[in-house]
Design an enzyme around this catalytic site. Sequence first.
Site, mmCIF file in Angstrom:
data_model
loop_
_atom_site.group_PDB
_atom_site.id
_atom_site.type_symbol
_atom_site.label_atom_id
_atom_site.label_comp_id
_atom_site.label_asym_id
_atom_site.label_seq_id
_atom_site.Cartn_x
_atom_site.Cartn_y
_atom_site.Cartn_z
ATOM 1 N N TYR A 230 -3.753 14.579 -6.328
ATOM 2 C CA TYR A 230 -4.524 14.755 -7.564
ATOM 3 C C TYR A 230 -5.526 13.625 -7.729
ATOM 4 O O TYR A 230 -5.504 12.640 -6.984
ATOM 5 C CB TYR A 230 -3.577 14.834 -8.772
ATOM 6 N N GLU B 168 1.722 -3.034 -8.174
ATOM 7 C CA GLU B 168 0.751 -2.484 -9.129
ATOM 8 C C GLU B 168 1.483 -2.000 -10.374
ATOM 9 O O GLU B 168 2.709 -2.077 -10.464
ATOM 10 C CB GLU B 168 -0.069 -1.360 -8.498
ATOM 11 N N LEU C 276 -2.070 2.113 -4.631
ATOM 12 C CA LEU C 276 -3.153 3.084 -4.638
ATOM 13 C C LEU C 276 -4.476 2.312 -4.596
ATOM 14 O O LEU C 276 -4.635 1.318 -5.308
ATOM 15 C CB LEU C 276 -3.088 3.942 -5.912
#
Length: 282
Positions: free
Chosen positions: A32, A180, A205
């Site tokens: 996504y 993260e 990411l």
Amino acid sequence: MRIIHLNGNYIPENEGKISVFDRGFLFADAVYEVVSVLDGKLVDFNGHVQRLARSLKEIGISGTPGTENWLTICRELVARNNVEEGMIYWQVTRGAPADRDFVFPSRNTPPTVLAFTQSRELVDNPLARRGLHVVTVPDLRWGRADIKTTQLLYASLMKNEAIARGADDAWMERDGWITEGSAQNAHIITREGVLVTHPLNRDILHGITRAAVLPLVAQRIEERPFSVGEAEQAAEAFVSSASGFVMPVVNINGCAIGDGKPGSATIQLRQAYIDCARRTAI
Ligand code: PLP
């Protein structure tokens, strides 16, 4: 009622039908993107479309809309839903074979392509004025955090745990090193005035907002892991993401960061990013 995009059609949100055998539903076999909208225009569009292509390649899904198609879909959705400010969510799954099976379906099974808008104020965000409180949690996600898959259960569990512990969000750590946030890249500014951010590898990411923000940073930048202790002692801390832009972090594990208010460099960086995003949105 919202108009969504599903497999080439623009339909009211309550008319969208997806098979119970869709691999997105059964296996989280899907990737996504979230693209923000400012002044009715798409922010960092090219970065998001390129990362989607990379995610699809990494898990071997083909036959999906190309860049021009995504641009058309996004613009159409923004126009049909009168979105001035907010986000567009895109999802592509490996499609719906006739039965549940771990083995991938044949190439004849078309991917499922979904996109919808979410109208929301992004610039005028009270949390940006107050700053986030975060707590650290172990990073127990799979080893390919660089692929933006819909396997978000762990991140969602950790965000909810953070809220249950009285914080706003979670920062994840592996062996004491921050990777993260639950859905944001994490950064600190040390007391020596150096911006430290995790390097791009499989543990995080590769944030599109991170990539757009770093060139706007006035400080020296070090792309290296930083420890939980270093974060707790930082002069400033912040997260970056498509929907949050640059968001100050004012407390980590109960330790106030700086004077416990959003740091001045972070406030400046948020404004610089928003100005840049407005200028470059398409
Ligand atoms: N890290 C994770 C785990 C995320 O889920 C996200 C966004 O959803 C980010 C970082 C920030 O990426 P981007 O700036 O591309 O939104």
